[in-house]
Design a protein around this motif. Structure first.
Motif, mmCIF file in Angstrom:
data_model
loop_
_atom_site.group_PDB
_atom_site.id
_atom_site.type_symbol
_atom_site.label_atom_id
_atom_site.label_comp_id
_atom_site.label_asym_id
_atom_site.label_seq_id
_atom_site.Cartn_x
_atom_site.Cartn_y
_atom_site.Cartn_z
ATOM 1 N N UNK A 96 9.984 24.192 64.465
ATOM 2 C CA UNK A 96 8.929 25.204 64.421
ATOM 3 C C UNK A 96 9.403 26.431 65.191
ATOM 4 N N UNK A 97 9.484 27.560 64.484
ATOM 5 C CA UNK A 97 9.956 28.796 65.109
ATOM 6 C C UNK A 97 8.884 29.395 66.009
ATOM 7 N N UNK A 98 9.264 30.445 66.740
ATOM 8 C CA UNK A 98 8.313 31.112 67.622
ATOM 9 C C UNK A 98 7.161 31.739 66.849
ATOM 10 N N UNK A 99 7.429 32.071 65.581
ATOM 11 C CA UNK A 99 6.368 32.653 64.739
ATOM 12 C C UNK A 99 5.485 31.581 64.112
ATOM 13 N N UNK A 100 5.779 30.323 64.375
ATOM 14 C CA UNK A 100 4.962 29.239 63.832
ATOM 15 C C UNK A 100 5.419 28.741 62.486
ATOM 16 N N UNK A 101 6.542 29.245 61.988
ATOM 17 C CA UNK A 101 7.039 28.795 60.699
ATOM 18 C C UNK A 101 7.788 27.469 60.857
ATOM 19 N N UNK A 102 7.568 26.607 59.875
ATOM 20 C CA UNK A 102 8.186 25.291 59.920
ATOM 21 C C UNK A 102 9.399 25.244 58.986
ATOM 22 N N UNK A 103 10.383 24.505 59.429
ATOM 23 C CA UNK A 103 11.580 24.301 58.623
ATOM 24 C C UNK A 103 12.334 23.096 59.137
ATOM 25 N N UNK A 104 13.449 22.840 58.500
ATOM 26 C CA UNK A 104 14.261 21.699 58.913
ATOM 27 C C UNK A 104 15.532 22.174 59.603
ATOM 28 N N UNK A 105 15.919 21.458 60.620
ATOM 29 C CA UNK A 105 17.150 21.742 61.348
ATOM 30 C C UNK A 105 17.962 20.461 61.453
ATOM 31 N N UNK A 106 19.274 20.588 61.222
ATOM 32 C CA UNK A 106 20.143 19.416 61.294
ATOM 33 C C UNK A 106 20.571 19.163 62.731
#
Length: 331
Positions: A96-106
């Motif tokens: 979860x980025x500082x802007x609240x966006x969700x994504x996947x990280x390896x």
């Protein structure tokens, strides 16, 4: 060694570094000269090694000492029945980025190192053991459809206990074939046991020094590939490999009686690469027949699959290799 890494090394530098690594290992490891030598050949040929022996013979401390002697990244994975593939290669986690966006990280696993110690690899289930297959063959891992390159150079040094011990899983044949050498770890002699006691039960602990780096090892591997090998020697290696196949018309009676499957072309490659390193260590620029005969045991013993009758009678692959060496004619 820093100033040497930026240029092509020669045979004298190759031998100096190799012998220095052996000398450092001998400060910690008592005896086991053949074991240390074969592990060094595996490294200088750019391969992966499987060390087999009962617990307590120093397999793990040997690999850890090697990692201390070479200035490169090192990770140890203790294999257990509940270990999962993601525990080795890594996994995708939600970020979860500082802007609240969700994504996947390896999130990289411990396989992302120059030297990976897979300790007691046959304690884990075959599914987990096979997680190393792509890493050992391609030098990369694939997660979520994306391929990630592993550091260069990359070596898997695995230890295992004999398969007859309780709670172990035999390695899949496909993975065994990806090990450059299978190195047997014997019991120490009486004199070696006394020396082990002196070194390990006192106040002072043997110390080692950094001898080489990953870049130096890469240069040494590159040099070993340039060693010459005559067609006559290649023909001899091909004859030896062919002699391990039970369906070969010229197969020995002992091979037909005891083997299900013989050595693969990877076995031939291991013999050639191992023999090239042996030639350099002996200050030669061309492979000899003696080099081939010296490396064939660790190069193909794990690639010869015995049938049930052979296992019941106590036949071991080294017996068949000796028979082949005695009866296959040198071209």
């Amino acid at each position: 060694m820093t100033e040497t890494e930026n240029r092509v090394i020669n045979i004298e530098q190759f031998r100096y570094v190799a012998l220095s690594i052996e000398e450092q290992l001998s400060r910690v490891i008592v005896g086991q000269n053949k074991l240390v030598h074969n592990l060094l050949v595996t490294l200088l040929a750019g391969g992966n090694a499987l060390l087999e022996g009962v617990p307590g013979l120093g397999k793990t401390i040997l690999v850890k000492t090697l990692a201390n002697v070479i200035a490169c990244s090192f990770n140890r994975v203790q294999f257990t029945p509940d270990l999962m593939p993601a525990d080795i290669i890594g996994s995708l986690i939600i970020n979860i980025s500082e802007e609240g966006q969700r994504g996947f990280r390896f999130e990289k696993g411990p396989v992302f190192a120059n030297i990976v110690l897979a300790d007691e690899i046959n304690r884990a289930a075959p599914r987990t053991q096979s997680a190393l297959l792509e890493a050992m063959q391609e030098g990369s891992v694939t997660v979520g459809g994306t391929s990630y390159d592993l550091p260069k150079p990359f070596f898997v040094l695995a230890t295992q206990n004999p398969i007859e011990l309780e709670g172990t899983y035999p390695l899949p044949e496909a993975q065994l074939d990806r090990f450059f050498y299978k190195i047997n770890v014997p019991y120490p002699t009486e004199a070696e046991l006394i020396e082990i006691a002196k070194r390990t039960t006192g106040i002072e602990i043997p110390k080692t020094e950094k001898i080489a780096t990953g870049q130096m090892l890469t240069a040494m591997i590159h040099l070993s590939r340039q060693v010459l090998i005559a067609d006559r020697v290649l023909q001899y290696i091909a004859k030896l490999i062919g002699a391990t196949h039970p369906d070969n018309p010229n197969a020995l009676e002992s091979v037909r009686r005891n083997l299900r499957i013989g050595a693969s072309p990877r076995g031939l490659q291991s013999i050639v690469w191992g023999a090239k390193v042996e030639a350099l260590l002996d200050n030669r620029k061309a492979v000899s027949i003696e080099d081939v005969q010296k490396v064939i045991y660790p190069a193909i013993r794990h690639r010869l699959l015995l049938n049930f009758e052979a296992q019941a009678e106590g036949v071991v692959p080294d017996m068949l290799i000796s028979d082949i060496l005695n009866k296959v004619q040198i071209p």
